[in-house]
Each structure stands twice: as C-alpha cells, then as structure tokens.
Design an enzyme around this catalytic site. Structure first.
Site, PDB file in Angstrom:
ATOM      1  N   VAL A  96     -20.915  19.444   9.291  1.00 50.23           N
ATOM      2  CA  VAL A  96     -21.304  18.267   8.996  1.00 50.23           C
ATOM      3  C   VAL A  96     -20.688  18.475  10.528  1.00 50.23           C
ATOM      4  CG1 VAL A  96     -21.006  16.199   9.306  1.00 50.23           C
ATOM      5  CG2 VAL A  96     -20.861  17.678   7.156  1.00 50.23           C
ATOM      6  N   CYS A  97     -21.635  17.762  11.633  1.00 52.94           N
ATOM      7  CA  CYS A  97     -21.213  17.688  12.891  1.00 52.94           C
ATOM      8  C   CYS A  97     -20.844  18.512  13.739  1.00 52.94           C
ATOM      9  CB  CYS A  97     -20.798  16.217  12.616  1.00 52.94           C
ATOM     10  SG  CYS A  97     -20.341  15.713  14.497  1.00 52.94           S
ATOM     11  N   THR A  98     -19.225  18.507  13.993  1.00 51.25           N
ATOM     12  CA  THR A  98     -19.259  19.551  15.511  1.00 51.25           C
ATOM     13  C   THR A  98     -18.844  20.669  13.959  1.00 51.25           C
ATOM     14  OG1 THR A  98     -17.265  18.791  15.766  1.00 51.25           O
ATOM     15  CG2 THR A  98     -18.586  18.385  17.580  1.00 51.25           C
TER      16      THR A  98
END
Length: 317
Positions: free
Chosen positions: A102-104
C-alpha cells in the site's frame, strides 16, 4: 481461511494499515471463516505511526505465521527502515500466495528485490524516485493499483481500500465486496487503471491569467468547442503559441487536458444521475455514445454502461 499478515514498523501510515484491515475485517464479519487478520512488527513491540497513533502488533515478525496474503503498508518509516525488516521480507515475501503493498510500501518491496522485472506503482510523489533507484521495475505512475501475477501494488493511501475490495471480490464474490463498500461509504470499486489524479490535480495551474481562464472554461464547458484553435482564440494567442504555452505552464497538452476533463465529467454524470448514455455523451462533449465508449474502454477498461453498473450507488430502500 486465508491468513492476512500486515507488517508494522515505526513511521507507518496509519490509514495504509487500517483501510485494508477494515475491508478484510468486514468480509470476515459477513463471511465468518474467510480471513484471519494478524499484525506483526520486528520485535513485537508497539509501533508509533506517522500521525502519532500507537499500534500494538500481535506478534514479532519471527513468530508470525506464514500468510496467504502479506500486506506491506507505507509511510515515512518505509524510507528509513531497519535492514532486518528487509531481510525478513526477502525470506518470507516469496512464500506468500499474494504479496500486497500500500502506498510507499512498494519502496520496501523494491529494496527487498521483490519487484524486480515486474510492473508496479506507488504514491505519485515517489514514482520518479522508485523508477530512478530501481530501473529493473516498470513503474507506472498513473493507476491506483497494479496487479502483476501474485504481486499487487497500490498508489496513495486510500487506494489500499480499492485494492483490498478488489481482492475480497476475487476471493468471496462481488456481492460481499459491494456490501463492504457500501458500509464503508466508498464506491465499489475504482478500476485499478483509473488515474491517481483528477485532471485539475494532475495539471498545474497556469501562471498567466488567460491560460487559467481557459482551464476554467474547459472544466465548466466540456460540451463546448474545445479545439486548440478555439481555446487559443479565447486566450488571444495563436494556436501554436497557445499549445506551447499551455504545455509549458500546466505540464499537460491541451488535448490531453480536455480528454481528462471530459472523462471525469462523464464519470460524475454516470455515478450521480440517471441520465441516459446518449445524453451523458452529449453533455460531456463526446457527441456520440460510441465516441464515449471508446474513450472509457481506453482509459478505464470498461464501457460507460459497465462503469455505471459498478459505481453508481444503489438507490436507498
């Protein structure tokens, strides 16, 4: 029962954790025995999120069960993490049936070598950095999530919810995912290839007043004459000068900007009104339903009718 393991670390983004967890917990509530949710951190100690919240893991990573789905969230801590976490990911990541970031969190997977040779995405602000530091990864900055085999990567924080809903739909069917989406008051479900930005967010605001006025005009009149010649006349510039200036100041070619605005306008009408497909196509500047269908399939991988079926909220009972 599928075991889902969420990795925790200091500086993790809290919504990267709680967004997907709420989706899978909702699925377990409605279909008991579907998922077992587990959290784990390096030493099993509480972690402090980037927003200041404290999360208490269930296990130390060394004691965590081998999961069906391994979820790696992002956050500030993903850029300066303990090397022991990367070692653990290298060892345990390949054992999972599904590997999700998720995300970074994609940065952690990349540093562990788990995205080599694959297509992936991450938060728009870090796509260039990810691509520069890991040229072996095909980084796509546009979609809200990307599936490449058993590995899935998602963009900004809320896109983790979209990806989790897609996984629940894959595991348990559309009806279960739709019920969860309605409970969380989100649409089921944004296609993975939907852009991370709206047209207005993706493009910079022009510095010069005539160009800013043209941007506003495009947004307010998607069904108008939006040819370069017409827009250039509105800005009192030659078409060639206008096209160069618009690209230089917004980072987007005029035609591309118009395409994005029209697509977003059509999407909103399909989601929020009962207008027919032909009426929506005219109001959005496509002229014909077939022209709108081609634009939707190219950008979203779904026809306007299918898009409406997926994303228009069900009428209240």
């Amino acid at each position: 029962m599928r075991t889902l393991l969420v990795v925790l670390f200091d500086g993790v983004q809290s919504l990267d954790v709680t967004g997907p967890v709420e989706v899978f917990a909702g699925a377990e509530l409605r279909r008991p025995g579907s998922y077992r949710l587990v959290t784990a951190a390096l030493d099993g100690s509480p972690v402090r999120t980037s927003s200041g919240l404290t999360l208490v893991p269930d296990h130390a990573l060394c004691d965590a069960p081998t999961p069906h789905t391994l979820i790696v969230p992002g956050g500030q801590g993903s850029r300066h993490t303990d090397e022991r976490l990367l070692d653990w990911l290298r060892e345990r990541g390949p054992r999972a049936d599904r590997l999700v970031s998720v995300c970074t969190g994609a940065v952690l997977l990349a540093r562990a070598g788990l995205l080599d040779g694959r297509r992936a995405t991450t938060h728009w602000a870090y796509c260039d950095t990810l691509a520069r530091h890991h040229p072996e990864i095909a980084v796509d900055p546009d979609p809200i999530y990307v599936r490449d085999g058993h590995i899935a990567t998602s963009a900004g924080v809320t896109s983790g919810i979209d990806l989790a809903l897609a996984l629940v739909e894959e595991d348990l069917g559309r009806d279960t995912a739709l019920t969860i989406a309605r409970h969380l008051v989100v649409f089921l479900r944004r296609p993975g290839n939907q852009a991370q930005f709206s047209a207005q967010l993706a493009a910079q605001t022009a510095q010069r007043e005539p160009l800013r006025q043209v941007q506003q005009w495009i947004t307010e009149h998607p069904d108008g004459d939006l040819t370069v010649e017409s827009l250039a006349a509105r800005a009192r510039l030659s078409p060639r000068h206008f096209a160069r200036a618009f690209q230089a100041e917004t980072g987007t070619a005029p035609g591309r900007y118009v395409d994005r605005v029209r697509l977003e306008h059509a999407r909103r009408l399909l989601e929020d009104t009962a207008d027919g497909i032909e009426e929506v196509s005219r109001a959005s500047g496509y002229g014909t339903p077939e022209a709108m269908r081609r634009a939707f399939v190219k950008a979203l991988g779904a026809s306007p009718a299918e898009y409406r079926r997926r994303f228009r909220p069900a009428p209240a009972r």
